[in-house]
Scaffold this motif. Structure first.
Motif, short mmCIF file in Angstrom:
data_model
loop_
_atom_site.label_atom_id
_atom_site.label_comp_id
_atom_site.label_asym_id
_atom_site.label_seq_id
_atom_site.Cartn_x
_atom_site.Cartn_y
_atom_site.Cartn_z
N GLN A 9 0.81 -1.22 0.00
CA GLN A 9 0.00 0.00 0.00
C GLN A 9 0.85 1.28 0.00
N GLY A 10 2.05 1.22 -0.52
CA GLY A 10 2.91 2.39 -0.56
C GLY A 10 3.39 2.76 0.83
N ASN A 11 3.08 3.98 1.28
CA ASN A 11 3.56 4.47 2.57
C ASN A 11 2.60 4.19 3.72
N PHE A 12 1.48 3.54 3.43
CA PHE A 12 0.56 3.15 4.51
C PHE A 12 1.25 2.10 5.39
N PRO A 13 1.14 2.16 6.74
CA PRO A 13 0.24 3.00 7.54
C PRO A 13 0.83 4.32 7.99
N ASN A 14 2.07 4.65 7.59
CA ASN A 14 2.65 5.92 8.03
C ASN A 14 1.89 7.12 7.46
N VAL A 15 1.43 7.00 6.19
CA VAL A 15 0.65 8.06 5.57
C VAL A 15 -0.82 7.66 5.59
N ARG A 16 -1.61 8.43 6.32
CA ARG A 16 -3.07 8.21 6.40
C ARG A 16 -3.74 9.54 6.05
N LEU A 17 -4.23 9.65 4.85
CA LEU A 17 -4.79 10.91 4.39
C LEU A 17 -6.05 11.30 5.15
N ARG A 18 -6.71 10.33 5.77
CA ARG A 18 -7.92 10.64 6.53
C ARG A 18 -7.63 11.46 7.79
N ARG A 19 -6.36 11.51 8.21
CA ARG A 19 -6.02 12.31 9.39
C ARG A 19 -6.44 13.78 9.22
N LEU A 20 -6.35 14.27 7.97
CA LEU A 20 -6.66 15.68 7.70
C LEU A 20 -8.14 15.91 7.40
N ARG A 21 -8.98 14.88 7.62
CA ARG A 21 -10.41 15.02 7.37
C ARG A 21 -11.25 14.77 8.62
N GLN A 22 -10.62 14.57 9.76
CA GLN A 22 -11.34 14.01 10.89
C GLN A 22 -12.19 15.00 11.66
N SER A 23 -12.01 16.33 11.44
CA SER A 23 -12.86 17.30 12.14
C SER A 23 -13.08 18.51 11.25
N PRO A 24 -14.17 19.24 11.49
CA PRO A 24 -14.43 20.44 10.68
C PRO A 24 -13.29 21.46 10.76
N ILE A 25 -12.67 21.61 11.93
CA ILE A 25 -11.61 22.60 12.08
C ILE A 25 -10.41 22.22 11.21
N ILE A 26 -10.04 20.95 11.20
CA ILE A 26 -8.91 20.52 10.38
C ILE A 26 -9.26 20.64 8.89
N ARG A 27 -10.47 20.25 8.53
CA ARG A 27 -10.88 20.35 7.12
C ARG A 27 -10.83 21.80 6.65
N ASN A 28 -11.31 22.72 7.50
CA ASN A 28 -11.25 24.14 7.15
C ASN A 28 -9.81 24.63 7.04
N LEU A 29 -8.96 24.13 7.91
CA LEU A 29 -7.56 24.57 7.94
C LEU A 29 -6.82 24.23 6.65
N VAL A 30 -7.11 23.06 6.09
CA VAL A 30 -6.35 22.59 4.92
C VAL A 30 -7.13 22.75 3.61
N ARG A 31 -8.28 23.41 3.68
CA ARG A 31 -9.10 23.57 2.46
C ARG A 31 -8.33 24.36 1.40
N GLU A 32 -8.35 23.85 0.18
CA GLU A 32 -7.58 24.45 -0.91
C GLU A 32 -8.32 25.58 -1.62
N THR A 33 -9.64 25.48 -1.69
CA THR A 33 -10.43 26.44 -2.45
C THR A 33 -11.51 27.03 -1.55
N GLU A 34 -11.56 28.35 -1.45
CA GLU A 34 -12.53 29.02 -0.60
C GLU A 34 -13.38 29.97 -1.43
N LEU A 35 -14.69 29.85 -1.29
CA LEU A 35 -15.58 30.83 -1.90
C LEU A 35 -15.63 32.07 -1.02
N ASN A 36 -15.75 33.21 -1.67
CA ASN A 36 -15.86 34.48 -0.97
C ASN A 36 -16.95 35.29 -1.64
N ILE A 37 -17.71 36.04 -0.85
CA ILE A 37 -18.79 36.82 -1.44
C ILE A 37 -18.26 37.82 -2.47
N ASN A 38 -17.00 38.21 -2.33
CA ASN A 38 -16.41 39.13 -3.31
C ASN A 38 -16.16 38.47 -4.66
#
Length: 336
Positions: A9-38
């Motif tokens: 499985q490549g770098n698994f279990p050292n690399v677990r991409l789900r670590r960055l999805r486990q809470s809303p705060i983390i998901r917001n922190l690493v979000r790549e694209t943000e909509l803005n009213i402007n």
């Protein structure tokens, strides 16, 4: 877990991409694209008359507004943080040469003056085209050749130049030619510069497809062609390389910004153009049919409207759009 499975499985279990999805705060922190009213520009349909706020049945939440009802609409937009609108006019009378479009007292000219009186800082974009103003519903002057009617490109350019000067005089901030006439950008640029409007940018509908998704807009703008179609001047939906040529041509002619229309169904085109011309601000128009499909599905309870609208508009920005013209702007402004 066996060593053999882990190594496969490549770098698994050292690399677990789900670590960055486990809470809303983390998901917001690493979000790549943000909509803005402007990022948003809201289309407004202005119709000649008094005390009109006519619902557009295929576009829930949108109306044909008479000029006297614009002030309240603009104040509401200001309260929501929406700072940019694009205007489409429905005149009291139409003719073969779109005269209302370049009249100093035309519907767009009236609307612009009202908006600027109410909110000097509201950014006003005007659509430069003929379809809402002609009695035949096409985007230019009709000529007949060999028994067939079609739009005459160069005679139409003369009218578009008159429109551009008139709209600029009324106080429009950005001009957006949408007719897909060859040479429209350079003709507008020359007309504006000669009239001392060198400061006014051009947002060119550089890539506008002959799409089946404009139906609700044509109802709202009362601009359905009375004969034929627009395939001789709008682009074939099957073509993407041609879109690059259209964008390159308009940029060479002096367009300050370019647009792809529709948006959601042409994400690949948005992405390719942005990759080719990263320095040019890119707009995308999430059109009436794209809006209406989401609204209709949500009304039947098949989808969550807000979630889907956010997902779709985010995908448009992710593809490369810097500016999104869309009909969800008021709803999403309350959320964003």
């Amino acid at each position: 877990m066996s060593a053999d499975f882990a190594s496969s499985q490549g770098n698994f279990p050292n690399v677990r991409l789900r670590r960055l999805r486990q809470s809303p705060i983390i998901r917001n922190l690493v979000r790549e694209t943000e909509l803005n009213i402007n990022d948003f520009v809201l289309p407004l349909f202005v119709k000649q008359g008094v005390n009109r706020r006519d619902p557009i049945s295929s576009m829930p939440g949108h109306f044909q507004l008479s000029p006297d009802n614009l002030s309240a609409e603009i104040r509401e937009l200001e309260s929501l943080g929406i700072s940019s609108v694009i205007l489409f006019g429905i005149p009291g009378g139409k003719d073969a040469h779109a005269s209302d479009s370049y009249s100093d007292n035309g519907i767009i000219q009236q609307a612009t003056r009202i908006i600027k009186d109410v909110s000097p800082n509201m950014l006003v974009i005007s659509d430069i085209c003929c379809c809402e103003y002609t009695d035949h519903g096409h985007c230019g002057v009709i000529e007949e050749r060999d028994g067939k009617k079609d739009v005459c490109n160069d005679r139409t350019l003369e009218i578009l130049a008159l429109q551009a000067e008139s709209h600029a005089k009324a106080g429009v901030d950005i001009l957006a030619p949408s007719g897909m006439m060859d040479g429209q950008v350079v003709v507008l640029r020359q007309a504006l510069d000669l009239s001392n409007y060198q400061h006014i940018p051009i947002l060119s509908y550089a890539v506008k497809y002959s799409s089946g998704l404009y139906g609700p807009f044509r109802q709202a703008a009362e601009g359905t062609p009375l004969f034929g179609d627009r395939k001789s001047y709008q682009m074939d939906p099957a073509n993407a390389n041609e879109a690059l040529r259209e964008a390159a041509q308009d940029i060479a002619e002096g367009a300050d910004m370019i647009m792809v229309k529709p948006a959601h169904t042409y994400l690949d085109v948005i992405h390719r153009i942005k990759q080719k011309f990263p320095e040019i601000p890119m707009a995308a128009y999430h059109v009436s049919g794209e809006f209406a499909m989401i609204k209709a599905a949500a009304e039947r309870g098949w989808i969550n409207e807000r979630q889907v609208a956010l997902e779709v508009l985010t995908s448009i920005k992710r593809a490369g759009a810097d500016i999104i013209i869309n009909y969800f702007a008021k709803d999403l402004a309350k959320f964003l």
